[in-house]
Design an enzyme around this catalytic site. Structure first.
Site, mmCIF file in Angstrom:
data_model
loop_
_atom_site.group_PDB
_atom_site.id
_atom_site.type_symbol
_atom_site.label_atom_id
_atom_site.label_comp_id
_atom_site.label_asym_id
_atom_site.label_seq_id
_atom_site.Cartn_x
_atom_site.Cartn_y
_atom_site.Cartn_z
ATOM 1 N N HIS A 237 0.807 -1.222 0.000
ATOM 2 C CA HIS A 237 0.000 0.000 0.000
ATOM 3 C C HIS A 237 0.845 1.280 0.000
ATOM 4 O O HIS A 237 0.625 2.187 -0.800
ATOM 5 C CB HIS A 237 -0.939 0.021 1.212
ATOM 6 N N LYS A 337 0.014 0.008 13.580
ATOM 7 C CA LYS A 337 -1.247 -0.431 14.179
ATOM 8 C C LYS A 337 -1.258 0.090 15.621
ATOM 9 O O LYS A 337 -0.215 0.436 16.168
ATOM 10 C CB LYS A 337 -1.315 -1.958 14.222
HETATM 11 C C1 BG6 Z 1 -4.620 -4.840 4.589
HETATM 12 C C2 BG6 Z 1 -3.706 -5.247 5.706
HETATM 13 O O1 BG6 Z 1 -3.996 -5.041 3.345
HETATM 14 O O2 BG6 Z 1 -4.941 -3.457 4.716
HETATM 15 C C3 BG6 Z 1 -4.358 -4.980 7.042
HETATM 16 O O3 BG6 Z 1 -3.397 -6.628 5.593
HETATM 17 C C4 BG6 Z 1 -4.801 -3.538 7.133
HETATM 18 O O4 BG6 Z 1 -3.467 -5.278 8.105
HETATM 19 C C5 BG6 Z 1 -5.637 -3.146 5.914
HETATM 20 O O5 BG6 Z 1 -5.540 -3.372 8.322
HETATM 21 C C6 BG6 Z 1 -5.931 -1.651 5.912
HETATM 22 O O6 BG6 Z 1 -6.826 -1.351 4.882
HETATM 23 P P1 BG6 Z 1 -7.735 -0.055 4.943
HETATM 24 O O7 BG6 Z 1 -8.455 -0.043 3.641
HETATM 25 O O8 BG6 Z 1 -8.640 -0.218 6.118
HETATM 26 O O9 BG6 Z 1 -6.806 1.110 5.117
#
Ligand code: BG6
Length: 487
Positions: A237, A337
């Site tokens: 991400h 987190k």
């Molecule tokens: C996922 C991760 O790809 O993305 C998770 O594995 C994380 O750990 C999540 O919580 C976060 O996604 P978003 O869309 O809530 O920001």
């Protein structure tokens, strides 16, 4: 087959799993509601449980009622449930894929295979599909993350899939690329001349990318502990956001143009090794603390936790991009987190002016900032200086915000979930928003080097209280460069 709405057999492996429940079904419901699915499109669930079609439909109805965040439209619900079929397949038994062959119709519909299962099963599914002679050049395959846990394991997965599918049939998901605001980064950069001409080392001092989550590990300890925040969030991400902010303008928005520009950024990342890791990376793990006034247990004491774990739940990194545009412009990434708030944003901090003609107001005029809020409360802000209205007290300056909230600007229109956009793109056969194999491998190469350096150093992660913005060392990371995080 309609041109605007191609008919498909949308086949989900792992249809009884969490991702299907929480994301895929609600997204398909919204697409159906928006009349974006062809009348003949079907949703075919694959799993290894012996249940009747009726039991399956009832489960799906229940999931939709639970996870679609609005009152369900009964007509849409019935239409959607009528599209659904269930096929029992033990994924490791190739002969059982014959059952899929019997139900799909590739003369009439495009076959999309969504692998919403653990990657070690990808090979079995590909082999099974091949064994049943289902794969044609039109067949598509969708891979969920994680694509491996390092370069080597990602190669094994990609090689397995590549034995049966060409790269143009493979859709690797990073759901951040489906987020409205992440897409808007491109609109902002390439549709507005004030930004296109002010987007390099001449005007930008540095960039900050924050993806903070309040939640801890929530019952995923076993999975997360083998992964850690660097692999779980940065490799995919944050790297994707970084490439969109840093890339050169693509010649158009076609699949290859966009992916090639992102790839060039990944190729230009300065490696982080044992020689520079101390100055460039902070690794953290949350301890006990309070989030929104509620007491929270530390990572090591969570359910199923192992008190000796050194897995990181927070990471902050100074990234240098060795190319012409970004010479001497660091990108600071931070994600964790158990943090103070759920907040994802990109902040572009512009350079200070070379000279100040307003000596009474500020010793040093603060720089302009462009804040792109990805979630929640999506929007764009520009921080600038204005004159305070009034006479007689000199020319006073004050920081003000030009604030564009998407929700208000676009009349409270609903912001689609990332999976809605991505599923639609798959149905239409557009690959621009999916990750090319080479991107995955480049990104793992860079991440692996950080892991290798951590392993050599044996230094444990720095503790931070749950509900904070990470370890103090993360503040020091920027302070060393005479900068600070935007809070
Ligand atoms: C996922 C991760 O790809 O993305 C998770 O594995 C994380 O750990 C999540 O919580 C976060 O996604 P978003 O869309 O809530 O920001």
């Amino acid at each position: 087959m309609g041109i605007d709405k191609p008919a498909c057999d949308f086949t989900i492996y792992g249809v009884l799993g969490d991702l299907t429940r929480r994301k895929l079904l609600p997204a398909l419901y919204q697409l159906d509601k928006a009349d974006l699915l062809h009348d003949d499109t079907r949703i075919i669930g694959i799993a290894r449980h012996k249940i009747t079609r009726q039991e399956f439909i009832e489960k799906m109805r229940h999931n939709l009622q639970t996870f679609v965040k609005e009152t369900l439209d009964e007509d849409v619900l019935s239409r959607m449930l009528a599209r659904m079929h269930y096929v029992l397949v033990n994924l490791d038994i190739p002969d059982e894929y014959q059952r899929i062959k019997e139900i799909v119709d590739q003369e009439q519909r495009i076959l999309i295979n969504y692998f919403s299962v653990a990657p070690f099963l990808f090979g079995d599914i590909c082999t099974g599909l091949h064994h049943a002679d289902i794969i044609t050049p039109e067949t598509r395959v969708v891979l969920e993350k994680p694509i491996g846990r390092d370069l080597e394991s990602s190669r094994v997965i990609n090689d397995t899939v590549a034995r049966f599918f060409n790269e143009d049939q493979v859709y690797r998901i990073d759901h951040y690329l489906g987020k409205e605001t992440v897409m808007n980064l491109m609109a902002l950069r390439f549709a507005n001349s004030i930004f296109t001409t002010n987007w390099d080392h001449n005007t930008i001092d540095h960039v900050q990318i924050t993806v903070a989550e309040e939640v801890g590990i929530e019952g995923r300890w076993g999975y997360f502990d083998k992964s850690g925040q660097l692999r779980d969030m940065v490799q995919n991400h944050l790297m994707q956001i970084l490439t969109l902010v840093a890339m050169e303008p693509p010649v158009n928005l076609n699949d290859d143009s966009l992916r090639n520009e992102k790839l060039k950024v990944l190729k230009a990342l300065r490696p982080i090794t044992e020689d520079n890791i101390d100055r460039k990376v902070v690794r953290g793990q949350y301890g006990d603390g309070f989030i929104r006034g509620k007491e929270v247990t530390g990572y090591l004491e969570e359910k199923d936790g192992d008190p000796s774990s050194t897995t990181e739940t927070f990471v902050a990194i100074r990234v240098d991009i060795d190319n012409w545009r970004w010479a001497d412009v660091p990108f600071y990434l931070r994600t964790g987190k158990g943090m103070a708030a759920k907040r994802s944003e990109v902040v572009i901090i512009f350079k200070r002016l070379p000279h100040n003609i307003f000596p009474d107001s500020y010793n040093n005029l603060p720089p302009n900032k462009l804040i792109i809020r990805l979630q929640p409360d999506e929007g764009v802000e520009i921080e600038m200086l204005n004159k305070v209205p009034g006479i007689g007290d000199g020319l006073q300056l004050q920081r003000t915000m030009l604030d564009l909230s998407f929700c208000e600007a676009f009349n409270n229109s609903r912001i689609a979930d990332a999976y809605e956009r991505l599923i639609l793109e798959i149905i239409h056969g557009h690959q621009a928003l999916f990750i090319h194999r080479e991107e995955v491998e480049r990104s793992w190469t860079w991440i692996d080097s950080i892991h290798a350096a951590w392993q050599k150093s044996h230094e444990p992660p720095k503790q931070y209280p749950a509900g904070s913005w990470g370890p103090v060392a993360s503040v020091a990371l920027l302070a060393r460069d005479d900068r600070e995080w935007e809070e």
